[in-house]
Design an enzyme around this catalytic site. Structure first.
Site, mmCIF file in Angstrom:
data_model
loop_
_atom_site.group_PDB
_atom_site.id
_atom_site.type_symbol
_atom_site.label_atom_id
_atom_site.label_comp_id
_atom_site.label_asym_id
_atom_site.label_seq_id
_atom_site.Cartn_x
_atom_site.Cartn_y
_atom_site.Cartn_z
ATOM 1 N N CYS A 223 0.802 -1.228 0.000
ATOM 2 C CA CYS A 223 0.000 0.000 0.000
ATOM 3 C C CYS A 223 0.834 1.276 0.000
ATOM 4 O O CYS A 223 0.291 2.361 -0.183
ATOM 5 C CB CYS A 223 -0.934 -0.004 1.208
ATOM 6 S SG CYS A 223 -2.104 -1.391 1.218
ATOM 7 N N HIS A 302 12.775 1.528 4.768
ATOM 8 C CA HIS A 302 12.575 0.090 4.526
ATOM 9 C C HIS A 302 13.184 -0.696 5.683
ATOM 10 O O HIS A 302 14.385 -0.655 5.918
ATOM 11 C CB HIS A 302 13.254 -0.301 3.204
ATOM 12 C CG HIS A 302 12.692 -1.542 2.587
ATOM 13 N ND1 HIS A 302 12.481 -2.700 3.299
ATOM 14 C CD2 HIS A 302 12.286 -1.806 1.326
ATOM 15 C CE1 HIS A 302 11.976 -3.619 2.498
ATOM 16 N NE2 HIS A 302 11.840 -3.096 1.289
ATOM 17 N N HIS A 387 -1.837 19.883 6.806
ATOM 18 C CA HIS A 387 -2.736 18.776 6.481
ATOM 19 C C HIS A 387 -1.987 17.441 6.523
ATOM 20 O O HIS A 387 -0.791 17.376 6.216
ATOM 21 C CB HIS A 387 -3.347 18.973 5.088
ATOM 22 C CG HIS A 387 -3.972 20.316 4.887
ATOM 23 N ND1 HIS A 387 -5.144 20.698 5.503
ATOM 24 C CD2 HIS A 387 -3.574 21.382 4.145
ATOM 25 C CE1 HIS A 387 -5.447 21.929 5.148
ATOM 26 N NE2 HIS A 387 -4.511 22.372 4.322
ATOM 27 N N HIS A 391 -2.409 6.897 5.029
ATOM 28 C CA HIS A 391 -3.005 5.758 4.330
ATOM 29 C C HIS A 391 -4.147 5.147 5.138
ATOM 30 O O HIS A 391 -3.972 4.756 6.292
ATOM 31 C CB HIS A 391 -1.934 4.702 4.054
ATOM 32 C CG HIS A 391 -2.504 3.375 3.641
ATOM 33 N ND1 HIS A 391 -3.374 3.240 2.589
ATOM 34 C CD2 HIS A 391 -2.327 2.123 4.158
ATOM 35 C CE1 HIS A 391 -3.711 1.969 2.467
ATOM 36 N NE2 HIS A 391 -3.101 1.276 3.405
ATOM 37 N N ASN A 424 -10.422 0.673 1.958
ATOM 38 C CA ASN A 424 -8.976 0.657 1.738
ATOM 39 C C ASN A 424 -8.724 0.445 0.248
ATOM 40 O O ASN A 424 -8.860 -0.660 -0.263
ATOM 41 C CB ASN A 424 -8.337 -0.464 2.568
ATOM 42 C CG ASN A 424 -6.818 -0.512 2.434
ATOM 43 O OD1 ASN A 424 -6.246 0.092 1.533
ATOM 44 N ND2 ASN A 424 -6.161 -1.233 3.327
#
Length: 494
Positions: A223, A302, A387, A391, A424
């Site tokens: 995602c 990562h 703002h 996700h 989602n």
């Protein structure tokens, strides 16, 4: 006297509160601009109090070297080419594909009764997840999955993805007036559906893009891949001058419906919905006046070197060889650690100096005193951004991030309403959230927006935008416009 003091004390407290507020603001502004003030005052003193003829040749040489060194550092810190976001579009499926929680429950029940997929235990679990999901009654599903028996074929998967991609691309090209033949860079991301020819090749064929177009097709990146695609496009725009870059983010649910009974793999059936976005970027300076936003910063974190992080979102077969995506119990912990690493790296480039000093001071005290009495200082990111587009992975994810970042309900509103209205939609969810802000008329010139994405691997990625103009909600076209007055709504807790 005491009675008089008690009567006026609320007024005194209010005055004191306002005074402290402005003192704190002054503190932030002073430290944030301390470097500029110091350099300006120093140069002013040199020009007023001295004359170039009073410097020795050695001093002039050292001064020239110093100025050259500072200029070199300044130039290396600036991007070679600015990247502008001309416009973007989010796909809104037709009403015939609208599906609510009750519709999903009916479908699950039919599949259970037909003994095709789910056991009664799994059915109860699915209903429980749906009620707690934060999704509303008007999300969009795939037509292939909204019938009995469901159709899980490559043809149906292609039809779903092509409808989403072409719908979003048609809209963004229509908004900007850019012709398909003018696109020099194309980046497409879809985590679990990667047919051959690629989705990027499908777009090239459908829109007859030129032979020299630079294309990339990102798969398996979860995602967070939408922000990864923006980062890749940004880097390509540094190399290819005078170019347009089209970024397309989507995910396919027709081809990834889980038919088994492993609870850790059933969750995705409840959360994911049909959606996608197309974003048009440019590095042409002449496009600045036509663009909505300027890209300020991208940052990718990562944590895949850690085994727990690598396996917390994992596509595999279950005990009956049914393929699905397993979400481990470690997911929230892993996401929290990835977020912490990401904001630690992002903070110095976006936070005011005052917040950085407070963080360092607290850290020093905790280390020096070797005590937990001094609580860790969580930087106030509300001073860095107006703002937040986080996700919309699920209700629990949003709850945790709201707590971790100390955000207000209004700042979480775009993410929660996107989850409620569209579900989602994977990597494209941050764009539905951006569209929500625009539809609400909240995006003002120079406002800063922080997009945060999470994905398998495990990855946490950030993207920072600055609005180049005030977005006029009365002329905007996006999926929220014809119903924006209905939001926000109260999402029931169950």
């Amino acid at each position: 006297m005491m009675h008089e003091k008690e009567k006026t004390s609320p007024e005194n407290e209010q005055i004191e509160s306002h005074r402290l507020k402005y003192v704190k603001l002054g503190y932030h502004y002073l430290l944030s601009n301390a470097l500029y003030l110091t350099v300006t005052i120093t140069l002013f003193c040199l020009l007023i109090l001295t004359h170039p003829s009073t410097f020795s040749s050695q001093e002039m040489f050292l001064l020239s070297i110093s100025m050259g060194f500072l200029a070199a550092i300044y130039s290396t810190r600036r991007p070679r080419r600015n990247v502008y976001l001309l416009n973007f579009a989010c796909f809104k499926p037709g009403k015939d594909t609208m599906v609510g929680k009750e519709h999903c429950k009916e479908l699950f029940l039919q599949l259970c009764n037909d003994s095709e997929f789910f056991t009664p235990e799994s059915l109860g679990f699915l209903k429980k997840i749906l009620e707690r999901s934060g999704l509303g009654e008007r999300t969009y599903g795939s037509t292939a999955l909204m019938q009995i028996p469901i159709i899980k074929t490559m043809k149906e998967a292609r039809n779903e993805t092509e409808a989403v991609m072409f719908g979003a691309i048609d809209e963004v090209l229509g908004k900007t007036g850019v012709k398909p033949g003018d696109i020099g860079i194309l980046v497409v991301n879809s985590s679990l559906f990667n047919p051959s020819p690629s989705l990027a090749a499908t777009i090239v064929n459908h829109y007859k893009l030129r032979q020299s177009v630079v294309t990339y097709n990102l798969g398996g990146m979860g995602c967070s891949a939408g922000i990864i695609s923006i980062d890749l496009a940004k880097q390509l725009l540094q190399v290819h001058g005078d170019s347009y870059a089209l970024v397309v983010s989507t995910e396919n649910i027709s081809n990834n419906w889980y038919k088994g009974n492993n609870r850790a793999m059933l969750v995705t059936n409840c959360l994911f919905r049909v959606g996608g976005a197309a974003v048009l970027l440019s590095n042409r300076s002449s496009d600045r006046c036509h663009s909505k936003y300027e890209l300020v910063r991208t940052l990718r974190t990562h944590t895949g070197a850690d085994d727990r992080s690598h396996s917390c979102v994992y596509q595999q077969e279950d005990e009956t060889n049914e393929v699905g995506v397993l979400l481990s119990k470690d997911l929230m912990v892993v996401a929290g650690e990835a977020l912490k690493a990401n904001i630690t790296a992002l903070g110095p480039s976006v936070l005011p100096v005052s917040e950085q000093l407070l963080f360092l001071a607290t850290l020093f005290l905790r280390k020096a005193l070797k005590t937990k009495i001094v609580k860790p200082y969580v930087p106030n990111f509300k001073l860095a951004f107006e703002h937040f587009c986080i996700h919309a992975g699920g209700r629990s994810v949003l709850d945790e991030l709201e707590k971790s970042l100390g955000l207000l309900p209004r700042q979480m509103e775009p993410s929660r309403m996107t989850l409620y209205r569209f579900g989602n939609t994977s990597s494209s969810s941050v764009w539905y959230e951006m569209a929500y802000l625009e539809a609400k008329g909240r995006m003002k010139k120079r406002d800063r927006v922080w997009q945060i994405g999470f994905g398998s691997g495990f990855k946490c990625n950030s993207c920072v935008w600055r609005a180049l103009k005030q977005i006029d909600a009365t002329v905007e076209m996006n999926p929220w416009m014809d119903e924006i007055d209905e939001y926000p709504v109260e999402v029931p807790l169950k």
